[in-house]
Design a protein around this motif. Structure first.
Motif, PDB file in Angstrom:
ATOM      1  N   PRO A   1       1.941  -8.103  -6.685  1.00 24.75           N
ATOM      2  CA  PRO A   1       1.982  -9.299  -5.846  1.00 24.75           C
ATOM      3  C   PRO A   1       1.519  -9.031  -4.426  1.00 24.75           C
ATOM      4  N   LEU A   2       1.512 -10.065  -3.593  1.00 26.07           N
ATOM      5  CA  LEU A   2       0.965  -9.943  -2.242  1.00 26.07           C
ATOM      6  C   LEU A   2       1.707  -8.913  -1.401  1.00 26.07           C
ATOM      7  N   SER A   3       2.998  -8.720  -1.663  1.00 24.55           N
ATOM      8  CA  SER A   3       3.743  -7.723  -0.890  1.00 24.55           C
ATOM      9  C   SER A   3       3.156  -6.335  -1.077  1.00 24.55           C
ATOM     10  N   VAL A   4       2.715  -6.034  -2.289  1.00 28.01           N
ATOM     11  CA  VAL A   4       2.080  -4.737  -2.565  1.00 28.01           C
ATOM     12  C   VAL A   4       0.733  -4.649  -1.850  1.00 28.01           C
ATOM     13  N   LEU A   5      -0.024  -5.734  -1.876  1.00 28.30           N
ATOM     14  CA  LEU A   5      -1.314  -5.764  -1.200  1.00 28.30           C
ATOM     15  C   LEU A   5      -1.141  -5.519   0.291  1.00 28.30           C
ATOM     16  N   TYR A   6      -0.147  -6.146   0.894  1.00 23.49           N
ATOM     17  CA  TYR A   6       0.099  -5.957   2.319  1.00 23.49           C
ATOM     18  C   TYR A   6       0.457  -4.506   2.627  1.00 23.49           C
ATOM     19  N   GLN A   7       1.245  -3.901   1.742  1.00 22.51           N
ATOM     20  CA  GLN A   7       1.594  -2.491   1.941  1.00 22.51           C
ATOM     21  C   GLN A   7       0.350  -1.601   1.899  1.00 22.51           C
ATOM     22  N   MET A   8      -0.526  -1.859   0.940  1.00 21.44           N
ATOM     23  CA  MET A   8      -1.728  -1.037   0.796  1.00 21.44           C
ATOM     24  C   MET A   8      -2.635  -1.184   2.011  1.00 21.44           C
ATOM     25  N   ILE A   9      -2.787  -2.410   2.506  1.00 19.83           N
ATOM     26  CA  ILE A   9      -3.619  -2.628   3.683  1.00 19.83           C
ATOM     27  C   ILE A   9      -2.992  -1.965   4.909  1.00 19.83           C
ATOM     28  N   GLY A  10      -1.670  -2.134   5.058  1.00 19.19           N
ATOM     29  CA  GLY A  10      -0.984  -1.485   6.180  1.00 19.19           C
ATOM     30  C   GLY A  10      -1.094   0.024   6.122  1.00 19.19           C
ATOM     31  N   TYR A  11      -0.931   0.567   4.914  1.00 21.98           N
ATOM     32  CA  TYR A  11      -1.055   2.017   4.734  1.00 21.98           C
ATOM     33  C   TYR A  11      -2.458   2.488   5.098  1.00 21.98           C
ATOM     34  N   LEU A  12      -3.483   1.751   4.652  1.00 21.34           N
ATOM     35  CA  LEU A  12      -4.865   2.126   4.929  1.00 21.34           C
ATOM     36  C   LEU A  12      -5.131   2.134   6.422  1.00 21.34           C
TER      37      LEU A  12
END
Length: 390
Positions: free
Chosen positions: A51-62
């Motif tokens: 879900p979007l929460s995972v996407l936000y984590q990946m973008i933040g991590y990147l």
């Protein structure tokens, strides 16, 4: 959605692959293919990052890793003291901090009144890629890192979840390399071969092993069931993971990227060193180059040990200890790491003693015996790794 876990994922794969094949057939310039790799990676990220929460984590991590890489690169280019280690160790610490948080607390970290699920699929492999960049910046091998290349490399969708682990300079060289129609055709044929191999390994052989051999043993205990479980689990682990790796390599080839192979007939290894040169090669070579060799060379330079073998043996303990903890902090993973460190140290000692005492000889019979002995030691390691003994 986890890459290559079900057939629906392969339907979505047609979206990035079909244009990539057309660009390859048309002999598109390297920059055009590089742009499509970037766009495809970002597009597939929307699918994998649900879900979007995972996407936000990946973008933040990147973005977090990008700031670290750019900051350290700027420092290295401007610093007068190129050998200052404190800054290097600081950026390495910061880079692995999110992964360490996941390994130590894989569910939830509390941040004041806000809670977030920590960790996402592939964070371990993303961390290896960024740490590799930082180490090669320190070595002076990387002078520039562009954001589009960084995104494509770190988040490259075929290898996002479980590798193989590529190296930045090699990856970018593939991005920029022009491929004519014949060269791309040869690469695409190899890619399709890997994809079909992946279907055979993961969805046929691994499935059959799990359904008719491994799963029934989950409820049977005792010496003989555990012995059977050892072989069933080891073979299932190989075919499932090798199948995934074959998919990742095959799709990478279709995208014009020669992702390194991960397995090279590991069960015909004649000793444990040979096994680690064939099993999960991108990971074992990463640990060898960035941990073991650096520790041994630094120890020799600083003359930490009188006996040169001591540095090598401690290096093995460090290497496989970290590799074990990387899988998790549960007892089976830690013990698995130290088990293989012991095998490497034991083999190295016996191999040196064999030069004078002749514990074993040469020839087809000895080679077959060596393969059988190595195979069983490896399988027992997988039994430890499985957690069944605990």
């Amino acid at each position: 959605m986890t890459p290559f876990e079900d057939f629906s994922f392969f339907i979505y794969l047609l979206i990035p692959i079909v244009p990539a094949v057309l660009l390859g057939i048309l002999g598109a310039a390297g920059k055009v293919r590089a742009m499509w790799v970037l766009l495809s990676t970002l597009g597939m990220l929307l699918l994998i990052g649900r879900p979007l929460s995972v996407l936000y984590q990946m973008i933040g991590y990147l973005m977090f890793q990008w700031i670290i890489v750019r900051g350290y690169l700027s420092y290295r280019l401007k610093a007068q003291d190129k050998n200052l280690s404190s800054i290097f160790y600081l950026v390495i610490f910061l880079s692995i901090l999110p992964l360490a948080a996941v390994k130590l607390n894989p569910t939830v970290i509390e941040l004041g009144f806000w809670q977030t699920v920590v960790g996402f699929i592939g964070i371990s492999y993303l961390t290896f890629r960024t740490v590799g960049i930082l180490m090669e910046i320190r070595d002076g091998l990387i002078k520039e890192v562009q954001l589009p290349d960084f995104i494509s490399f770190v988040l490259f969708f075929p290898t996002l979840a479980s590798g193989p682990i590529d190296r930045y300079r090699r990856f970018v060289a593939d991005l920029d390399k022009p491929l004519n129609r014949r060269e791309y055709g040869e690469l695409a044929i190899q890619g399709m071969d890997y994809i079909f191999r992946g279907f055979l390994y993961k969805f046929i052989i691994a499935y059959l092993i799990n359904k008719y051999w491994l799963d029934p043993l989950n409820h049977s205990f005792g010496f003989l069931p555990t012995l059977q479980y050892m072989y069933a689990y080891g073979l299932y682990l190989f075919f499932d993971f090798a199948g995934y790796s074959a998919f990742a390599i095959g799709v990478s080839y279709l995208m014009g990227i020669r992702t390194p192979i991960n397995f090279d007939k590991p069960f015909i290894s004649k000793n444990i060193k040979d096994f680690w040169n064939r099993w999960h090669m991108s990971l074992s070579f990463w640990f060898r180059d960035y941990i073991y060799m650096r520790f041994v060379l630094d120890s020799a330079k600083k003359k930490r040990f009188r006996n040169r073998y001591t540095a090598s043996y401690i290096g093995y303990i460090l290497l496989f200890g970290i590799m074990g903890v990387w899988h998790g902090i549960q007892p089976q993973y830690v013990l698995y790491g130290f088990y293989h460190a012991g095998l490497m140290i034991g083999f190295d000692y016996l191999d040196r003693q064999n030069k004078t005492r002749k514990f074993w000889g040469k020839g087809p019979v000895w080679d077959l015996l060596a393969i059988l002995v190595t195979f069983n030691f490896v399988m027992f390691g997988f039994l430890i790794f499985s957690g069944r003994l605990f």
